[in-house]
Write an enzyme that holds these catalytic residues in place. Sequence first.
Site, short mmCIF file in Angstrom:
data_model
loop_
_atom_site.label_atom_id
_atom_site.label_comp_id
_atom_site.label_asym_id
_atom_site.label_seq_id
_atom_site.Cartn_x
_atom_site.Cartn_y
_atom_site.Cartn_z
N VAL A 88 -47.36 -53.21 -41.16
CA VAL A 88 -48.20 -52.34 -40.35
C VAL A 88 -47.41 -51.79 -39.17
O VAL A 88 -46.74 -52.54 -38.47
CB VAL A 88 -49.42 -53.13 -39.81
CG1 VAL A 88 -50.27 -52.27 -38.91
CG2 VAL A 88 -50.24 -53.69 -40.94
N CYS A 89 -47.51 -50.49 -38.98
CA CYS A 89 -46.97 -49.84 -37.78
C CYS A 89 -48.08 -48.97 -37.22
O CYS A 89 -49.24 -49.10 -37.61
CB CYS A 89 -45.70 -49.04 -38.10
SG CYS A 89 -45.97 -47.64 -39.19
N LYS A 90 -47.74 -48.08 -36.32
CA LYS A 90 -48.77 -47.27 -35.69
C LYS A 90 -49.44 -46.30 -36.66
O LYS A 90 -50.65 -46.24 -36.75
CB LYS A 90 -48.19 -46.51 -34.50
CG LYS A 90 -49.22 -45.83 -33.65
CD LYS A 90 -48.63 -45.28 -32.37
CE LYS A 90 -49.72 -44.75 -31.47
NZ LYS A 90 -49.20 -44.39 -30.16
#
Length: 130
Positions: A88-90
């Site tokens: 997960v990233c932005k």
Amino acid sequence: MNHPLLVGAFVILLVLVIINEAKSSAQGVTAREAIRLLNKDEAIVLDIRDRKDFAAGHITGSLHIPMTNLDKRIDELKKHESKTIIVVCKMGNTAAAAVAKLNKAGYAQAVKLKGGMMQWQTEALPLVKK
């Protein structure tokens, strides 16, 4: 049809964009698919955002290893190698690079969360804040 070279170049670029999108979408899971995997205990979430973004809100039970530290801390994932690792990233873009690193290191079941935390929040899914 006055410019066949321009039309040809446009068609080639269009095909390349479609192929690229197909590849990137094949590696990802939607928020709903992620929830299903997490509920069945078949996955873990690896949050690669910086400390400030992680503290502002993250998925319950997420492991936090910022992208800048991933190479140094990748061995921390060994105990989870039998599970799908949902990165997960932005917005989902940086996660693709992390998935590539994980795949290269032998974590074949690493996938990104499509749309990242922005999509998770858009769907009003729960977050933990520290």
